[in-house]
Design an enzyme around this catalytic site. Structure first.
Site, PDB file in Angstrom:
ATOM      1  N   SER A 118       3.218   3.446  -1.584  1.00  0.00           N
ATOM      2  CA  SER A 118       2.617   3.016  -2.854  1.00  0.00           C
ATOM      3  C   SER A 118       2.888   4.026  -3.846  1.00  0.00           C
ATOM      4  O   SER A 118       3.316   5.484  -3.546  1.00  0.00           O
ATOM      5  CB  SER A 118       1.140   3.435  -2.696  1.00  0.00           C
ATOM      6  OG  SER A 118       0.345   3.475  -3.798  1.00  0.00           O
TER       7      SER A 118
ATOM      8  N   TYR B 175      -6.254   8.484   0.609  1.00  0.00           N
ATOM      9  CA  TYR B 175      -5.321   7.346   0.435  1.00  0.00           C
ATOM     10  C   TYR B 175      -3.913   7.813   0.087  1.00  0.00           C
ATOM     11  O   TYR B 175      -2.805   7.373   0.700  1.00  0.00           O
ATOM     12  CB  TYR B 175      -5.690   6.280  -0.594  1.00  0.00           C
ATOM     13  CG  TYR B 175      -4.971   5.199  -0.909  1.00  0.00           C
ATOM     14  CD1 TYR B 175      -4.948   4.055   0.119  1.00  0.00           C
ATOM     15  CD2 TYR B 175      -4.232   4.863  -2.005  1.00  0.00           C
ATOM     16  CE1 TYR B 175      -3.869   2.921  -0.026  1.00  0.00           C
ATOM     17  CE2 TYR B 175      -3.263   3.993  -2.131  1.00  0.00           C
ATOM     18  CZ  TYR B 175      -3.458   3.048  -1.304  1.00  0.00           C
ATOM     19  OH  TYR B 175      -2.322   1.862  -1.352  1.00  0.00           O
TER      20      TYR B 175
END
Length: 251
Positions: free
Chosen positions: A144, A158
């Site tokens: 990501s 995250y």
């Protein structure tokens, strides 16, 4: 560019979001698919839908909880056997739960890291056993843009998990450089999926456009790709060097 067409593809986290979108794209191209996710009921529905499409290839499904580490290897091995081999594996299963650290919600952060990093590691172990034995394969790690820089508050765990996944991919690229085993690290920006349901950003990309960009990027088999390139490639570059005063406002 890829030296071979990858016709037999494993996709984890395929019951929704980007995994489902890529599965639909590949099914439309007639590829043979091994689809895995925790929600086997949704995978069954997806299989039934894809199997009747014109030109559809073989579709195998299995329940896979990537945090149940002892079962990951056997599930992957069974799917590969049923598929008749494996050309590409897309390690996509992920979680986006999270909370500011120290606020009494450690379970959400621990689950995110377990799924996105240690769960991914368990998948990589299983897939690379197959690739090492056959001498070729394309491993795709779905990281990501959030892993480009540590983000604050609910995104901290995250972004840390995705940074770890990127580092894992970089290590494998160094190990397999110049061999028929190719490793790609893909870094999506904000794409409309369930995992991004709570985000509100003018840079959010539609799921349709995001999946199309992902499929195109994966087919190139790059070492690294930020997807979609606009606006996320410049954002990713900015994140690497932006002062903390900017990154603290991003979530």
């Amino acid at each position: 560019m890829a030296s071979r067409r990858r016709t037999r593809v494993l996709i984890t986290g395929a019951s929704s979001g980007l995994g489902e979108g890529i599965a639909r794209t590949y099914a439309g191209q007639g590829r043979d698919l091994a689809l895995a996710a925790r929600r086997i009921d949704r995978l069954g529905q997806l299989k039934a839908e894809l199997a009747v499409a014109p030109g559809a290839g073989r579709i195998e499904v299995a329940r896979l909880d990537v945090t149940d580490f002892d079962t990951v290897g056997p599930v992957v091995a069974d799917l590969v056997e049923r598929l008749g081999g494996l050309d590409r594996a897309i390690v996509n299963a992920g979680a986006g739960k999270g909370a500011p650290l120290g606020t009494g919600k450690a379970h959400a952060n621990l689950e995110t890291v377990q799924t996105n990093l240690t769960g991914a590691l368990a998948q990589v172990e299983a897939v690379l056993e197959v690739f090492r034995a056959q001498g070729f394969g394309h491993l795709v790690l779905m990281s990501s843009v959030a892993g480009q820089r540590g983000l604050p508050k609910a995104q901290a765990a995250y972004s840390a998990s995705k940074a770890g996944l990127t580092a894992l991919g970089e290590g494998l690229q160094a190990e397999f450089a110049g061999t028929p085993i190719v490793v790609s690290v893909i870094k999506p920006g904000y794409i409309e999926t369930d995992i991004n349901a709570g985000l509100r950003s003018p840079m959010m990309v539609s799921r349709e456009a995001g999946v199309a960009a992902l499929a195109k990027a994966i087919e190139r088999e790059p070492g690294e790709a930020v997807v979609p390139a606009w606006p996320w490639a410049p954002v990713s570059a900015l994140l690497a060097h932006a002062p903390t005063e900017i990154t603290r406002r991003m979530v």
